[in-house]
Design a protein around this motif. Sequence first.
Motif, PDB file in Angstrom:
ATOM      1  N   ILE A  23       0.894  -1.171   0.000  1.00  0.00           N
ATOM      2  CA  ILE A  23       0.000   0.000   0.000  1.00  0.00           C
ATOM      3  C   ILE A  23       0.921   1.206   0.000  1.00  0.00           C
ATOM      4  CG2 ILE A  23      -1.811   1.204   1.280  1.00  0.00           C
ATOM      5  CD1 ILE A  23      -2.931  -1.324   0.301  1.00  0.00           C
ATOM      6  N   CYS A  24       0.496   2.338   0.007  1.00  0.00           N
ATOM      7  CA  CYS A  24       1.241   3.497  -0.428  1.00  0.00           C
ATOM      8  C   CYS A  24       2.019   4.238   0.651  1.00  0.00           C
ATOM      9  CB  CYS A  24       0.236   4.404  -1.060  1.00  0.00           C
ATOM     10  SG  CYS A  24       0.904   5.393  -2.300  1.00  0.00           S
ATOM     11  N   THR A  25       3.168   3.774   0.998  1.00  0.00           N
ATOM     12  CA  THR A  25       4.093   4.563   1.806  1.00  0.00           C
ATOM     13  C   THR A  25       5.365   4.627   0.995  1.00  0.00           C
ATOM     14  OG1 THR A  25       3.125   3.641   3.793  1.00  0.00           O
ATOM     15  CG2 THR A  25       5.214   4.756   4.045  1.00  0.00           C
ATOM     16  N   LEU A  80      -2.059  -0.298  -7.069  1.00  0.00           N
ATOM     17  CA  LEU A  80      -3.084   0.236  -6.166  1.00  0.00           C
ATOM     18  C   LEU A  80      -4.475   0.017  -6.736  1.00  0.00           C
ATOM     19  CD1 LEU A  80      -1.416   3.551  -4.982  1.00  0.00           C
ATOM     20  CD2 LEU A  80      -2.019   1.589  -3.553  1.00  0.00           C
ATOM     21  N   ARG A  86      -7.692   0.265  -4.662  1.00  0.00           N
ATOM     22  CA  ARG A  86      -7.604   1.603  -4.056  1.00  0.00           C
ATOM     23  C   ARG A  86      -7.427   2.681  -5.135  1.00  0.00           C
ATOM     24  NH1 ARG A  86      -6.678   2.022   1.432  1.00  0.00           N
ATOM     25  NH2 ARG A  86      -7.547   4.059   0.967  1.00  0.00           N
ATOM     26  N   LEU A  89      -6.272   6.223  -4.054  1.00  0.00           N
ATOM     27  CA  LEU A  89      -4.841   6.432  -3.807  1.00  0.00           C
ATOM     28  C   LEU A  89      -4.092   6.607  -5.128  1.00  0.00           C
ATOM     29  CD1 LEU A  89      -4.124   3.917  -0.896  1.00  0.00           C
ATOM     30  CD2 LEU A  89      -4.757   6.335  -0.767  1.00  0.00           C
ATOM     31  N   LYS A 152      -1.683  10.425   2.435  1.00  0.00           N
ATOM     32  CA  LYS A 152      -1.342   9.827   3.731  1.00  0.00           C
ATOM     33  C   LYS A 152      -2.608   9.520   4.532  1.00  0.00           C
ATOM     34  CE  LYS A 152       1.558  10.611   7.772  1.00  0.00           C
ATOM     35  NZ  LYS A 152       0.991  11.017   8.982  1.00  0.00           N
ATOM     36  N   SER A 155      -4.554   6.652   2.906  1.00  0.00           N
ATOM     37  CA  SER A 155      -3.886   5.344   3.005  1.00  0.00           C
ATOM     38  C   SER A 155      -3.957   4.814   4.435  1.00  0.00           C
ATOM     39  CB  SER A 155      -2.446   5.432   2.518  1.00  0.00           C
ATOM     40  OG  SER A 155      -1.666   6.221   3.372  1.00  0.00           O
TER      41      SER A 155
END
Length: 159
Positions: A23-25, A80, A86, A89, A152, A155
């Motif tokens: 997932i988006c970090t 994503l 998602r 995102l 942020k 997510s």
Amino acid sequence: MARPQQPSLPRMTPVSCSHKTSICTWEVPGGGHASVEEGHQAYLSSAPHYDFPRYRQLVHEITLAFSGISREILQIKGRLQEQHGRPELAQHLARVQQKEQEKLELTAQLQLAKQNAQDQPGLEAHQQEVRELKHKLIKTIEAISEILQDLKYDSEEAE
């Protein structure tokens, strides 16, 4: 007559975009933009005999680095949407990319305006253009920060 010592342009180190989780970090090292500014300052300080070939090489290296980042972002966006369901995102990433493109274009315009202001210091129009472009650049950076905050928040909402 010997030519004055030219300031050296900084050596670009490859910039990459990486993600820590599926997932988006993700993060982009901050040195890229500093190198652009340092390189342009060195280029301007080489006036009136600008070292354009070396500056062009720096711009080429930066372009290659950002192209690689863009490809990685496209892959992340695809994962994503397709693997993680998602799309919101992925949309944030698309907006960041669009704003980063705008920032890059404004940076190039600002660099040209700074050179014009340096080459023709008596023309107030060049100084005004530099001020206006700096303002637009600040607004674009603020917009990027807002999008990243949304990214942020969204997510973390899924965790």
